[in-house]
Design an enzyme around this catalytic site. Structure first.
Site, short mmCIF file in Angstrom:
data_model
loop_
_atom_site.label_atom_id
_atom_site.label_comp_id
_atom_site.label_asym_id
_atom_site.label_seq_id
_atom_site.Cartn_x
_atom_site.Cartn_y
_atom_site.Cartn_z
N GLY A 72 0.77 -1.23 0.00
CA GLY A 72 0.00 0.00 0.00
C GLY A 72 0.81 1.28 0.00
CG HIS A 76 2.54 -2.54 -14.87
ND1 HIS A 76 2.31 -3.74 -14.23
CD2 HIS A 76 3.58 -2.75 -15.72
CE1 HIS A 76 3.16 -4.64 -14.69
NE2 HIS A 76 3.94 -4.08 -15.59
CG ASP A 121 -0.26 -5.12 -15.86
OD1 ASP A 121 -0.89 -4.47 -15.03
OD2 ASP A 121 0.41 -6.13 -15.57
C1 GAR Z 1 3.63 -1.25 -7.25
O1 GAR Z 1 4.95 -1.21 -7.72
C2 GAR Z 1 2.65 -1.31 -8.40
O2 GAR Z 1 3.06 -0.55 -9.50
C3 GAR Z 1 2.67 -2.78 -8.72
O3 GAR Z 1 2.68 -3.42 -7.46
C4 GAR Z 1 3.34 -2.57 -6.53
C5 GAR Z 1 2.45 -2.37 -5.33
O4 GAR Z 1 3.15 -1.66 -4.34
N1 GAR Z 1 1.52 -3.16 -9.50
C6 GAR Z 1 1.55 -4.11 -10.44
O5 GAR Z 1 2.53 -4.79 -10.66
C7 GAR Z 1 0.25 -4.31 -11.20
N2 GAR Z 1 0.43 -5.23 -12.27
P1 GAR Z 1 2.34 -0.86 -3.23
O6 GAR Z 1 1.35 -1.83 -2.60
O7 GAR Z 1 3.39 -0.44 -2.23
O8 GAR Z 1 1.65 0.31 -3.89
#
Ligand code: GAR
Length: 209
Positions: free
Chosen positions: A12, A110, A146
């Site tokens: 998060g 992403h 994505d």
């Molecule tokens: C982030 O880097 C986001 O861009 C990625 O997951 C991470 C979540 O981090 N999302 C994807 O890979 C979607 N395909 P967070 O929970 O700290 O925001």
């Protein structure tokens, strides 16, 4: 202010960046709820600590019944009058019907310069491809994973000695900057989805429409 739901599955940190930005008085959107599909998402505590309403709607019990999960999710969104969804590390795919329902009103982030490196392990994919620039993309959600019209991107230099971890950390800094900016554009009506394209209008055009 436009009412936003942030959907998370984990840490998060993007959620926290959106909450921080939306705390500014002139931000055009408010974070009305954070919803997690996992009980153990670390982001839930962060959201609650910021005084944001949180809900857990577990997806696991629904197994392959994606529509069943989405019906419950939709109920929660309706109950809170949500107008915009921000996916922030939400690791579950939606049915085309749900995506259609939120057409032009659902954003995802992403950690790559899409359309390069969608799906899992985008940082490893970028390193293996030997690209010299990578970054992050905020895009409207369409049924394909994505993919979808791009609202905003930010780039970072890939260093020779980068690991997936160091690259991910550098890109995360970009994510935390562009996601609030992209949400602001959508909430102000300055970007909109038209067919397969993301249209950007000037402030003047938005005021006329
Ligand atoms: C982030 O880097 C986001 O861009 C990625 O997951 C991470 C979540 O981090 N999302 C994807 O890979 C979607 N395909 P967070 O929970 O700290 O925001």
């Amino acid at each position: 202010k436009r009412r936003v739901a942030i959907l998370i599955s984990g840490r998060g940190s993007n959620m926290a960046a959106l909450i921080r930005a939306a705390a500014e008085p002139d931000f055009p959107a408010e974070i009305a709820v954070v919803i997690s599909n996992r009980v153990d998402a670390a982001g839930l505590q962060k959201a609650a600590a910021s005084g944001i309403a949180v809900e857990i709607i577990e997806s696991k019990p629904f197994g392959k019944d994606r529509a069943g999960f989405e019906a419950k999710l939709q109920q929660a969104l309706d109950a809170r009058g949500i107008e915009i969804i921000c996916l922030a590390g939400f690791m579950r795919l939606f049915t085309a019907a749900f995506v259609q329902r939120w057409y032009g009103r659902m954003l995802n982030i992403h950690p790559s310069l899409l359309p390069s490196f969608p799906g899992l392990d985008p940082h490893g994919q970028a390193l293996r491809a030997g690209v010299k620039l990578s970054g992050a993309t905020v895009h409207f959600v369409i049924p394909e994973t994505d993919a979808g019209p791009i609202v905003m991107q930010g780039a970072v230099v890939v260093k020779d000695d980068d690991t997936p971890e160091t690259l991910s950390e550098r890109i995360l800094g970009v994510e935390h900057r562009i996601y609030p900016d992209a949400l602001q554009l959508l909430a102000k009506g300055l970007v909109r989805l038209e067919g397969d394209l993301c249209r950007t209008s000037t402030v003047e055009q938005a005021e006329q429409s």
